[in-house]
Design a protein around this motif. Sequence first.
Motif, PDB file in Angstrom:
ATOM      1  N   GLY A 156       8.538  59.387  72.128  1.00 15.12           N
ATOM      2  CA  GLY A 156       7.436  60.736  72.522  1.00 15.12           C
ATOM      3  C   GLY A 156       7.769  61.882  72.275  1.00 15.12           C
ATOM      4  O   GLY A 156       7.167  63.514  71.977  1.00 15.12           O
ATOM      5  N   LEU A 157       9.322  61.577  72.234  1.00 18.30           N
ATOM      6  CA  LEU A 157      10.486  62.967  71.236  1.00 18.30           C
ATOM      7  C   LEU A 157       9.573  63.076  69.654  1.00 18.30           C
ATOM      8  O   LEU A 157       9.446  64.300  69.143  1.00 18.30           O
ATOM      9  CB  LEU A 157      11.640  63.317  71.637  1.00 18.30           C
ATOM     10  N   GLY A 158       8.456  62.188  69.414  1.00 19.09           N
ATOM     11  CA  GLY A 158       8.049  62.357  67.995  1.00 19.09           C
ATOM     12  C   GLY A 158       9.068  62.398  66.420  1.00 19.09           C
ATOM     13  O   GLY A 158       7.550  62.831  65.812  1.00 19.09           O
ATOM     14  N   LEU A 159       9.864  61.096  66.513  1.00 16.91           N
ATOM     15  CA  LEU A 159      10.721  61.444  65.363  1.00 16.91           C
ATOM     16  C   LEU A 159      10.040  60.277  63.784  1.00 16.91           C
ATOM     17  O   LEU A 159       9.944  60.955  63.693  1.00 16.91           O
ATOM     18  CB  LEU A 159      12.244  61.139  65.836  1.00 16.91           C
ATOM     19  N   GLN A 160       9.791  59.585  64.795  1.00 15.96           N
ATOM     20  CA  GLN A 160       9.161  58.296  64.063  1.00 15.96           C
ATOM     21  C   GLN A 160       8.169  58.806  63.156  1.00 15.96           C
ATOM     22  O   GLN A 160       7.336  59.032  61.918  1.00 15.96           O
ATOM     23  CB  GLN A 160       9.134  57.082  64.780  1.00 15.96           C
ATOM     24  N   LYS A 161       6.405  59.974  64.198  1.00 19.09           N
ATOM     25  CA  LYS A 161       5.582  60.575  63.921  1.00 19.09           C
ATOM     26  C   LYS A 161       6.055  61.386  63.022  1.00 19.09           C
ATOM     27  O   LYS A 161       4.115  61.414  61.753  1.00 19.09           O
ATOM     28  CB  LYS A 161       4.737  60.950  64.592  1.00 19.09           C
ATOM     29  N   ALA A 162       6.795  61.981  62.983  1.00 16.27           N
ATOM     30  CA  ALA A 162       6.938  63.111  62.172  1.00 16.27           C
ATOM     31  C   ALA A 162       7.371  62.729  60.786  1.00 16.27           C
ATOM     32  O   ALA A 162       6.936  63.507  59.755  1.00 16.27           O
ATOM     33  CB  ALA A 162       8.571  64.086  62.364  1.00 16.27           C
ATOM     34  N   VAL A 163       8.340  61.793  60.819  1.00 15.80           N
ATOM     35  CA  VAL A 163       8.282  60.648  59.470  1.00 15.80           C
ATOM     36  C   VAL A 163       6.657  60.199  58.835  1.00 15.80           C
ATOM     37  O   VAL A 163       6.377  60.767  57.296  1.00 15.80           O
ATOM     38  CB  VAL A 163       9.752  59.340  59.541  1.00 15.80           C
ATOM     39  N   SER A 164       6.016  59.552  59.375  1.00 16.35           N
ATOM     40  CA  SER A 164       4.721  59.204  59.047  1.00 16.35           C
ATOM     41  C   SER A 164       3.830  59.731  58.362  1.00 16.35           C
ATOM     42  O   SER A 164       3.337  59.964  57.844  1.00 16.35           O
ATOM     43  CB  SER A 164       4.713  58.755  60.321  1.00 16.35           C
ATOM     44  N   ASP A 165       3.856  60.513  59.457  1.00 22.43           N
ATOM     45  CA  ASP A 165       2.868  61.902  58.870  1.00 22.43           C
ATOM     46  C   ASP A 165       3.317  63.064  57.777  1.00 22.43           C
ATOM     47  O   ASP A 165       2.500  63.572  56.663  1.00 22.43           O
ATOM     48  CB  ASP A 165       2.947  63.445  60.237  1.00 22.43           C
ATOM     49  N   GLY A 166       5.049  63.309  57.592  1.00 23.07           N
ATOM     50  CA  GLY A 166       5.015  64.060  56.421  1.00 23.07           C
ATOM     51  C   GLY A 166       4.957  63.254  55.388  1.00 23.07           C
ATOM     52  O   GLY A 166       4.826  63.276  54.034  1.00 23.07           O
ATOM     53  N   VAL A 167       5.202  61.657  55.354  1.00 33.96           N
ATOM     54  CA  VAL A 167       5.028  61.088  54.616  1.00 33.96           C
ATOM     55  C   VAL A 167       3.472  60.394  53.717  1.00 33.96           C
ATOM     56  O   VAL A 167       3.163  61.446  52.397  1.00 33.96           O
ATOM     57  CB  VAL A 167       4.750  59.576  54.755  1.00 33.96           C
ATOM     58  N   LYS A 168       2.483  60.882  54.751  1.00 35.24           N
ATOM     59  CA  LYS A 168       0.942  61.225  54.294  1.00 35.24           C
ATOM     60  C   LYS A 168       0.931  61.944  54.054  1.00 35.24           C
ATOM     61  O   LYS A 168       0.314  62.312  52.959  1.00 35.24           O
ATOM     62  CB  LYS A 168       0.388  61.087  55.723  1.00 35.24           C
ATOM     63  N   ALA A 169       1.683  63.115  54.307  1.00 36.34           N
ATOM     64  CA  ALA A 169       1.324  64.976  53.534  1.00 36.34           C
ATOM     65  C   ALA A 169       2.335  64.538  52.433  1.00 36.34           C
ATOM     66  O   ALA A 169       1.936  66.136  51.443  1.00 36.34           O
ATOM     67  CB  ALA A 169       2.010  65.927  54.768  1.00 36.34           C
ATOM     68  N   GLY A 170       3.400  63.939  52.277  1.00 36.47           N
ATOM     69  CA  GLY A 170       3.291  63.890  50.344  1.00 36.47           C
ATOM     70  C   GLY A 170       5.150  65.103  51.100  1.00 36.47           C
ATOM     71  O   GLY A 170       5.524  65.337  50.245  1.00 36.47           O
ATOM     72  N   THR A 171       5.894  65.150  52.267  1.00 44.66           N
ATOM     73  CA  THR A 171       6.160  66.429  51.936  1.00 44.66           C
ATOM     74  C   THR A 171       8.031  65.815  52.872  1.00 44.66           C
ATOM     75  O   THR A 171       8.501  66.072  52.824  1.00 44.66           O
ATOM     76  CB  THR A 171       5.612  67.407  53.172  1.00 44.66           C
ATOM     77  N   SER A 172       7.704  64.176  53.584  1.00 41.70           N
ATOM     78  CA  SER A 172       9.011  63.334  53.826  1.00 41.70           C
ATOM     79  C   SER A 172       8.956  61.760  52.999  1.00 41.70           C
ATOM     80  O   SER A 172       7.494  61.148  52.701  1.00 41.70           O
ATOM     81  CB  SER A 172       9.036  63.143  55.427  1.00 41.70           C
ATOM     82  N   LEU A 173       9.958  61.700  52.767  1.00 38.69           N
ATOM     83  CA  LEU A 173      10.104  60.433  51.940  1.00 38.69           C
ATOM     84  C   LEU A 173      10.394  59.392  53.862  1.00 38.69           C
ATOM     85  O   LEU A 173      10.360  59.743  54.781  1.00 38.69           O
ATOM     86  CB  LEU A 173      12.086  60.398  51.365  1.00 38.69           C
ATOM     87  N   PRO A 174       9.492  58.489  53.820  1.00 38.05           N
ATOM     88  CA  PRO A 174       9.586  57.125  53.804  1.00 38.05           C
ATOM     89  C   PRO A 174      11.072  56.650  54.915  1.00 38.05           C
ATOM     90  O   PRO A 174      11.798  55.484  54.508  1.00 38.05           O
ATOM     91  CB  PRO A 174       8.939  56.000  53.727  1.00 38.05           C
ATOM     92  N   PHE A 175      11.285  57.595  55.771  1.00 36.64           N
ATOM     93  CA  PHE A 175      12.959  56.981  55.591  1.00 36.64           C
ATOM     94  C   PHE A 175      13.374  56.225  56.702  1.00 36.64           C
ATOM     95  O   PHE A 175      12.290  55.713  57.635  1.00 36.64           O
ATOM     96  CB  PHE A 175      14.005  58.230  56.548  1.00 36.64           C
ATOM     97  N   ILE A 176      13.756  55.153  57.270  1.00 39.99           N
ATOM     98  CA  ILE A 176      14.452  54.014  57.349  1.00 39.99           C
ATOM     99  C   ILE A 176      14.750  54.773  58.603  1.00 39.99           C
ATOM    100  O   ILE A 176      16.556  55.657  58.260  1.00 39.99           O
ATOM    101  CB  ILE A 176      15.303  52.992  57.348  1.00 39.99           C
ATOM    102  N   LEU A 177      14.990  54.300  59.923  1.00 36.42           N
ATOM    103  CA  LEU A 177      15.908  55.062  60.700  1.00 36.42           C
ATOM    104  C   LEU A 177      16.361  54.544  61.952  1.00 36.42           C
ATOM    105  O   LEU A 177      16.455  52.964  61.966  1.00 36.42           O
ATOM    106  CB  LEU A 177      14.593  56.559  62.427  1.00 36.42           C
ATOM    107  N   ILE A 178      17.956  55.089  61.702  1.00 35.24           N
ATOM    108  CA  ILE A 178      19.060  53.887  62.447  1.00 35.24           C
ATOM    109  C   ILE A 178      19.241  54.748  63.490  1.00 35.24           C
ATOM    110  O   ILE A 178      19.950  56.009  63.333  1.00 35.24           O
ATOM    111  CB  ILE A 178      20.205  53.512  61.650  1.00 35.24           C
ATOM    112  N   MET A 179      19.558  54.210  64.888  1.00 34.94           N
ATOM    113  CA  MET A 179      19.655  54.872  65.996  1.00 34.94           C
ATOM    114  C   MET A 179      20.815  54.294  66.942  1.00 34.94           C
ATOM    115  O   MET A 179      20.207  53.718  68.306  1.00 34.94           O
ATOM    116  CB  MET A 179      18.326  55.575  66.882  1.00 34.94           C
ATOM    117  N   PRO A 180      21.939  54.841  66.455  1.00 29.98           N
ATOM    118  CA  PRO A 180      22.885  53.980  67.343  1.00 29.98           C
ATOM    119  C   PRO A 180      23.233  54.703  68.248  1.00 29.98           C
ATOM    120  O   PRO A 180      23.298  55.891  69.175  1.00 29.98           O
ATOM    121  CB  PRO A 180      24.113  54.058  66.548  1.00 29.98           C
ATOM    122  N   VAL A 181      24.051  53.795  69.838  1.00 31.24           N
ATOM    123  CA  VAL A 181      24.723  55.309  70.637  1.00 31.24           C
ATOM    124  C   VAL A 181      25.644  55.635  70.155  1.00 31.24           C
ATOM    125  O   VAL A 181      26.608  55.150  69.233  1.00 31.24           O
ATOM    126  CB  VAL A 181      25.155  53.749  71.802  1.00 31.24           C
TER     127      VAL A 181
END
Length: 364
Positions: A156-181
Amino acid sequence: MQHDQQGDGSPTTKGGRRPKRLRLILIGGGLALTLTAGGAAAYKYGLFSDIGDPVSFGKVDADVKPKASKASDVRPGVRMPTGPKAEFVRTSRLPDGTQIGRTTLTGAKSGFTGDVWVWVPKEYDEPRYAKSAFPVLISLPGGRGYPTNYWGTGPGLGLQKAVSDGVKAGTSLPFILIMPVHNADTKHHFDASDIPGQPKMGTWMVEDIPDFTKANFRTFTSRDGWAFMGSSAGGFGAFKHVLKYPDRFKAAIASGVDIVPDSPLWKGNTQAMDADNPEKLAEKLIKDGGPDVYINFQIGTAETGREKAEQFMKDYGKGPVHTTLQVIQDGEHNGKSYVRGMREGALAWISKEMLAPTPDPGVR
């Protein structure tokens, strides 16, 4: 049987009840409507939840045997998954069909055991990208960062959606997000470092997490495919790791950060602290003349710390240390503000510094 008419025009029996056959038709129709129009809501509220079920990533990798693959089949600069594959359980399913999975990792080099959350963009499983690597953004939380990582547990913080929306808009690469402790317990901050006598959280982050990522995903062999992002204590780790290991990582988005290590676990060991002090690391990198690294500081106007970031930029933002400041209007010291900053510019900035996946022109 005599029928009366209701106000909606439907027939009823005496006493106001519809005929049995009609009641069954209406019930069946209502159930069908619930399963179709209301299906998304049902999943949303957990009526048909698959959270906790096994989940896998990289469907296009399923038939690939890394050790048996011909060298000619692998593009230059691409590292196919080396294995062994981790076992993930689903923790979130996003509206675009992408998923977040969690696994528990025991680091071979640090000896530390902790959870790791993973999200891959939908492009990763498209056949046209089956032979392409994807850039990795290791995402670190603020706060204690243990036993969870809020970038993974809080979509819900929106990190994943920010990447997805950026990919659609051509402003972000489609990053793999690795989220460790990010820390080893709930009582201490470990400054993303190997503090003497403590769990090796520095090694966990710069050795074990990349090794885990290489084992499970198609990644770039170049440091140009590896970056960090983080907030608060995670932001400190993000830009510190890039400064300390510029041969492995190229860029970082560091939000609401401290500039120097401050954990009481150092117990005054200044020599050890200096080895993980971004100011000392930047000074050395400038003296050595590279490699070039790129750091984007994000600061909200409703939080403190801007002057520290600006002072670091003034003192060390030179030569191979490239720095920029993303000011978030009315932004506070929290993940939602920092994701907004990423949408407003930081994602586009880091995407320009990183390698992009390359589709196969002959495959759709």
